[in-house]
Design a protein around this motif. Structure first.
Motif, PDB file in Angstrom:
ATOM      1  N   LYS A  82      -1.912  -5.045 -10.107  1.00 19.25           N
ATOM      2  CA  LYS A  82      -2.984  -4.491  -9.274  1.00 19.25           C
ATOM      3  C   LYS A  82      -4.356  -4.981  -9.723  1.00 19.25           C
ATOM      4  O   LYS A  82      -5.246  -5.237  -8.908  1.00 19.25           O
ATOM      5  N   ILE A  83      -4.533  -5.151 -11.019  1.00 17.91           N
ATOM      6  CA  ILE A  83      -5.833  -5.614 -11.530  1.00 17.91           C
ATOM      7  C   ILE A  83      -6.151  -7.007 -10.996  1.00 17.91           C
ATOM      8  O   ILE A  83      -7.268  -7.265 -10.528  1.00 17.91           O
ATOM      9  N   ILE A  84      -5.190  -7.910 -11.032  1.00 17.35           N
ATOM     10  CA  ILE A  84      -5.480  -9.264 -10.546  1.00 17.35           C
ATOM     11  C   ILE A  84      -5.525  -9.298  -9.015  1.00 17.35           C
ATOM     12  O   ILE A  84      -6.238 -10.107  -8.432  1.00 17.35           O
ATOM     13  N   MET A  85      -4.779  -8.395  -8.368  1.00 15.27           N
ATOM     14  CA  MET A  85      -4.890  -8.305  -6.909  1.00 15.27           C
ATOM     15  C   MET A  85      -6.292  -7.833  -6.506  1.00 15.27           C
ATOM     16  O   MET A  85      -6.883  -8.339  -5.547  1.00 15.27           O
ATOM     17  N   SER A 142     -11.151  -5.112  -4.246  1.00 15.97           N
ATOM     18  CA  SER A 142     -10.683  -3.723  -4.240  1.00 15.97           C
ATOM     19  C   SER A 142     -10.919  -3.053  -2.890  1.00 15.97           C
ATOM     20  O   SER A 142     -10.213  -2.109  -2.520  1.00 15.97           O
ATOM     21  N   ASP A 143     -11.903  -3.567  -2.119  1.00 16.19           N
ATOM     22  CA  ASP A 143     -12.154  -3.005  -0.782  1.00 16.19           C
ATOM     23  C   ASP A 143     -11.009  -3.295   0.178  1.00 16.19           C
ATOM     24  O   ASP A 143     -10.856  -2.609   1.194  1.00 16.19           O
ATOM     25  N   ASN A 144     -10.231  -4.321  -0.128  1.00 13.42           N
ATOM     26  CA  ASN A 144      -9.114  -4.694   0.746  1.00 13.42           C
ATOM     27  C   ASN A 144      -7.780  -4.147   0.255  1.00 13.42           C
ATOM     28  O   ASN A 144      -6.730  -4.510   0.792  1.00 13.42           O
ATOM     29  N   TYR A 145      -7.832  -3.311  -0.761  1.00 11.40           N
ATOM     30  CA  TYR A 145      -6.630  -2.591  -1.193  1.00 11.40           C
ATOM     31  C   TYR A 145      -6.295  -1.541  -0.141  1.00 11.40           C
ATOM     32  O   TYR A 145      -7.132  -0.732   0.244  1.00 11.40           O
ATOM     33  N   ARG A 146      -5.077  -1.559   0.352  1.00  6.76           N
ATOM     34  CA  ARG A 146      -4.668  -0.625   1.395  1.00  6.76           C
ATOM     35  C   ARG A 146      -3.827   0.522   0.836  1.00  6.76           C
ATOM     36  O   ARG A 146      -4.090   1.677   1.074  1.00  6.76           O
ATOM     37  N   ASN A 147      -2.764   0.183   0.125  1.00  9.57           N
ATOM     38  CA  ASN A 147      -1.863   1.225  -0.379  1.00  9.57           C
ATOM     39  C   ASN A 147      -1.095   0.743  -1.596  1.00  9.57           C
ATOM     40  O   ASN A 147      -0.833  -0.446  -1.758  1.00  9.57           O
ATOM     41  N   ASP A 188      10.405   1.676  -6.972  1.00  6.54           N
ATOM     42  CA  ASP A 188       9.646   0.442  -7.100  1.00  6.54           C
ATOM     43  C   ASP A 188       8.251   0.682  -6.535  1.00  6.54           C
ATOM     44  O   ASP A 188       8.045   1.607  -5.737  1.00  6.54           O
ATOM     45  N   ASP A 189       7.311  -0.169  -6.923  1.00  6.98           N
ATOM     46  CA  ASP A 189       5.967  -0.143  -6.349  1.00  6.98           C
ATOM     47  C   ASP A 189       5.786  -1.350  -5.436  1.00  6.98           C
ATOM     48  O   ASP A 189       6.230  -2.458  -5.775  1.00  6.98           O
ATOM     49  N   ILE A 190       5.126  -1.145  -4.311  1.00  5.42           N
ATOM     50  CA  ILE A 190       4.786  -2.244  -3.409  1.00  5.42           C
ATOM     51  C   ILE A 190       3.287  -2.167  -3.161  1.00  5.42           C
ATOM     52  O   ILE A 190       2.799  -1.202  -2.567  1.00  5.42           O
ATOM     53  N   LEU A 191       2.555  -3.170  -3.636  1.00 13.30           N
ATOM     54  CA  LEU A 191       1.102  -3.204  -3.481  1.00 13.30           C
ATOM     55  C   LEU A 191       0.751  -3.889  -2.165  1.00 13.30           C
ATOM     56  O   LEU A 191       1.182  -5.017  -1.909  1.00 13.30           O
ATOM     57  N   PHE A 192      -0.028  -3.222  -1.346  1.00 19.02           N
ATOM     58  CA  PHE A 192      -0.367  -3.672   0.004  1.00 19.02           C
ATOM     59  C   PHE A 192      -1.864  -3.949   0.073  1.00 19.02           C
ATOM     60  O   PHE A 192      -2.678  -3.048  -0.129  1.00 19.02           O
ATOM     61  N   TYR A 193      -2.220  -5.227   0.313  1.00 21.13           N
ATOM     62  CA  TYR A 193      -3.614  -5.652   0.445  1.00 21.13           C
ATOM     63  C   TYR A 193      -3.790  -6.427   1.752  1.00 21.13           C
ATOM     64  O   TYR A 193      -2.844  -7.044   2.253  1.00 21.13           O
ATOM     65  N   ASN A 203      -9.058  -9.165   4.824  1.00 22.93           N
ATOM     66  CA  ASN A 203     -10.359  -8.644   5.232  1.00 22.93           C
ATOM     67  C   ASN A 203     -10.212  -7.193   5.684  1.00 22.93           C
ATOM     68  O   ASN A 203      -9.106  -6.666   5.738  1.00 22.93           O
ATOM     69  N   LYS A 204     -11.344  -6.575   6.034  1.00 21.54           N
ATOM     70  CA  LYS A 204     -11.326  -5.181   6.468  1.00 21.54           C
ATOM     71  C   LYS A 204     -10.519  -5.013   7.735  1.00 21.54           C
ATOM     72  O   LYS A 204      -9.729  -4.067   7.886  1.00 21.54           O
ATOM     73  N   GLU A 205     -10.713  -5.921   8.695  1.00 20.75           N
ATOM     74  CA  GLU A 205      -9.951  -5.878   9.940  1.00 20.75           C
ATOM     75  C   GLU A 205      -8.619  -6.587   9.733  1.00 20.75           C
ATOM     76  O   GLU A 205      -8.594  -7.761   9.345  1.00 20.75           O
ATOM     77  N   THR A 206      -7.540  -5.885   9.980  1.00 24.12           N
ATOM     78  CA  THR A 206      -6.223  -6.460   9.732  1.00 24.12           C
ATOM     79  C   THR A 206      -5.232  -5.998  10.786  1.00 24.12           C
ATOM     80  O   THR A 206      -5.447  -4.973  11.462  1.00 24.12           O
ATOM     81  N   ILE A 207      -4.155  -6.733  10.946  1.00 24.69           N
ATOM     82  CA  ILE A 207      -3.098  -6.338  11.881  1.00 24.69           C
ATOM     83  C   ILE A 207      -2.452  -5.062  11.365  1.00 24.69           C
ATOM     84  O   ILE A 207      -2.014  -4.994  10.218  1.00 24.69           O
ATOM     85  N   TRP A 208      -2.378  -4.049  12.215  1.00 23.73           N
ATOM     86  CA  TRP A 208      -1.778  -2.782  11.764  1.00 23.73           C
ATOM     87  C   TRP A 208      -1.128  -2.064  12.934  1.00 23.73           C
ATOM     88  O   TRP A 208      -1.787  -1.685  13.890  1.00 23.73           O
ATOM     89  N   ASN A 209       0.181  -1.931  12.840  1.00 23.12           N
ATOM     90  CA  ASN A 209       0.966  -1.179  13.816  1.00 23.12           C
ATOM     91  C   ASN A 209       1.605  -0.013  13.071  1.00 23.12           C
ATOM     92  O   ASN A 209       2.646  -0.190  12.433  1.00 23.12           O
ATOM     93  N   PRO A 210       0.983   1.171  13.093  1.00 21.84           N
ATOM     94  CA  PRO A 210       1.468   2.272  12.252  1.00 21.84           C
ATOM     95  C   PRO A 210       2.954   2.546  12.442  1.00 21.84           C
ATOM     96  O   PRO A 210       3.401   2.835  13.559  1.00 21.84           O
ATOM     97  N   PRO A 211       3.727   2.415  11.377  1.00 25.45           N
ATOM     98  CA  PRO A 211       5.174   2.675  11.508  1.00 25.45           C
ATOM     99  C   PRO A 211       5.462   4.162  11.646  1.00 25.45           C
ATOM    100  O   PRO A 211       4.763   5.000  11.070  1.00 25.45           O
TER     101      PRO A 211
END
Length: 592
Positions: free
Chosen positions: A93-96, A102-107, A128-133, A136-144
């Motif tokens: 997460k630190i290198i991500m 950090s503004d583009n960290y989602r979940n 397990d952990d899944i890091l989601f980034y 940019n601020k605007e991103t493709i998102w289809n809420p599951p």
């Protein structure tokens, strides 16, 4: 990845670290109950030193530049998911944060893999952990969403209207100041620091539909009917996706295989149809397989030949659209340039290490000392030798120097994925007298020790290293076990698999392992697969076996199938061994 910068909408990677199931670059192989340190191919040796030599430090050093490249490959509204274990996610997460911001960290998604896992002296690790980034601020998102369960429905939709339709009330307020709104004849002001969620137009529509009611405190709320809701929005803790069980149809026996439902959720959430998806640690090929089913385009890569065999077979078996398997092979060229060695010098040094005299008139070729009828060829370092290339070389050798050579030795850094099949097919269609007999060898990684330290004119370096010969696979004749009016129960067996030059780190152990393998060659096989009706073009895996690396038990060497009567079959077999070599062979069976 030239040409793909800014083109990929979604990247999912699952880089292995301390999993106990490192399928990409195992430095040790277990054969006959004992562990042996192998001499790795150069691409795996570099990847191993990049990833594992210094533990977590080298793992992060490996990952950092690759994540930088992945960010460049992402489209402006693209996303990346990095799948890790809880023992490493905080470092990643630190290198991500540094690369993506950090503004583009989602979940941080918590995926519960097991319902129960007992550990001594600590809480059981079941996730397990899944890091989601995003890029940019605007991103493709289809809420599951997931279907509502009975308990949720009972606890939330306990109200019914006059028609008996279950509903729940949704609050009308959200954080942030906003203007007053008119509800029928009432002009209502939201409390300070809040605003009404809907526009005036939306409020008017819902009032007309009778969906807005007022609580006992006079606050408006909206009716959310159960039959109008398509499910519950998924949050960051996933407990509803289970690991692949032993009876699952999608199970391939690959230790790090992820369930398709996991990738379905990620791909649907962060990409649209026809988007380009990438996975650079492909493993069993789950990302590509799911992307194909969901109408996405895909790119997937791996260093492990077993992984590529499994993924390729999986995609072919699900009738994927035509795709290309390529071997990039740039590690060799990279090291040669790093060592400041000119290509001509490289060819000459490799030839002399093999015991051949380089030719001045034909770059990359030499004549084997004391063997006048043998020509030796060194392949280009940045591309694998193909079956077509080998046939061309054999033709040229048969007529070279006006007299021709009976024998050609090809020294290759690597061979193309379908080399044996392509070479055998092309050879079958070429007259024997037009070809020199060909012997295929692999240039070992030891050669790099000599690239700068050896004088090109030094002839005393001959036979300093071993050039490994491609392995030999022999199949038994197909056997018929039983017959019916419509089908025949058939078996195919691996009679022998021989590695003539075993790439061991410690040469003192060679006699020990050779004696053991003389009667136990299955211990060498990591994976093998059968196409019972090979058409000569597309290999379709209809049976496969993968070695259990933890137990170290040999794979079965007998495969069976029921084949329809009335036709002639070409049975094709592919093998990958524990040292990363691969081989293939075919047998004919006439059931007419």
């Amino acid at each position: 990845m030239q040409g793909y910068e800014g083109q990929i909408d979604l990247i999912y990677i699952d880089p292995p670290f301390n999993t106990g199931e490192n399928f990409n670059f195992p430095n040790e192989v277990k054969i006959g109950g004992k562990n042996y340190e192998r001499e790795m191919p150069m691409n795996e040796r570099l990847a191993y030193s990049d990833t594992w030599e210094r533990g977590i430090d080298s793992f992060l050093d490996m990952l950092y530049p690759r994540l930088q490249l992945m960010r460049r490959l992402l489209s402006e509204n693209g996303s990346i998911y990095v799948h890790t274990g809880p023992n490493i996610s905080h470092f990643v997460k630190i290198i991500m944060d540094e690369i993506f911001g950090s503004d583009n960290y989602r979940n941080e998604i918590i995926w519960q893999r097991f319902t129960f896992h007992a550990d001594a002296n600590r809480y059981g690790i079941v996730h397990d952990d899944i890091l989601f980034y995003s890029k940019n601020k605007e991103t493709i998102w289809n809420p599951p969403r997931v279907p509502l369960d009975d308990e949720y429905i009972k606890s939330h939709f306990y109200k019914t209207d006059e028609k008996g339709r279950p509903y729940r009330l949704s609050d009308s307020l959200a954080k942030g100041d906003g203007p007053p709104r008119k509800f029928g004849n009432k002009l209502l002001y939201p409390p300070k620091g809040t605003h009404f969620r809907w526009s005036q137009e939306k409020i008017d529509t819902m009032m007309a539909e009778g969906k807005i009611v007022f609580t006992k405190h006079g606050r408006p709320a909206v009716k959310r009917y159960l039959d109008e809701i398509d499910g519950r929005i998924v949050h960051s803790i996933w407990t509803d996706i289970f690991p692949i069980n032993s009876q699952a149809k999608e199970r391939l026996g690959y230790p790090t295989q992820k369930p398709e439902s996991l990738l379905e959720r990620i791909i649907n959430a962060s990409s649209n149809e026809s988007a380009l998806i990438a996975d650079f640690f492909c493993g069993s090929g789950t990302t590509a397989a799911v992307a194909e089913k969901l109408g996405r385009r895909w790119i997937t890569t791996d260093l492990s030949k077993t992984a590529l065999q499994v993924a390729r077979s999986r995609l072919v078996n699900q009738d994927a659209a035509p795709f290309l398997v390529q071997n990039l092979g740039n590690y060799q060229r990279q090291l040669i340039y790093l060592k400041d060695v000119k290509l001509k010098e490289m060819y000459n040094i490799v030839l002399k290490l093999y015991g051949a005299v380089p030719r001045d008139d034909w770059q990359g070729f030499g004549n084997k000392k004391d063997e006048k009828d043998t020509l030796v060829y060194v392949s280009e370092p940045d591309r694998p030798v193909t079956g077509k290339k080998a046939i061309e070389l054999a033709k040229n050798a048969a007529t070279a120097d006006g007299r021709g050579y009976k024998r050609l030795v090809i020294l290759a850094w690597d061979y193309e994925y379908n080399f044996e099949e392509d070479f055998a097919r092309l050879k079958k269609n070429t007259k024997a007298k037009q070809l020199a007999a060909v012997e295929f060898k692999v240039i070992p990684s030891d050669v790099y020790r000599y690239l700068r330290s050896t004088n090109v004119g030094d002839v005393s370096i001959a036979d300093k290293i071993t050039f490994y010969q491609k392995p030999y696979l022999r199949l038994g004749e197909p056997q018929v076990k039983s017959m019916s009016e419509e089908s025949v129960s058939t078996t195919i067996k691996i009679d022998q698999y021989v590695i003539l030059d075993i790439p061991l780190k410690d040469e003192r152990k060679r006699p020990e392992i050779e004696e053991m393998l003389h009667n136990n060659f299955p211990a060498l096989i990591d994976f093998w697969t059968v196409d019972w009706d090979y058409d000569g073009e597309v290999f379709r895996s209809k049976w496969q076996a993968i070695r259990d690396r933890k137990k170290g038990e040999p794979v079965p060497i007998l495969a069976d199938a029921n084949l329809k009567r009335g036709k002639k079959y070409t049975i094709a077999v592919r093998v990958v061994d524990v040292f990363g070599n691969d081989a293939s062979a075919v047998k004919e069976l006439d059931l007419r």
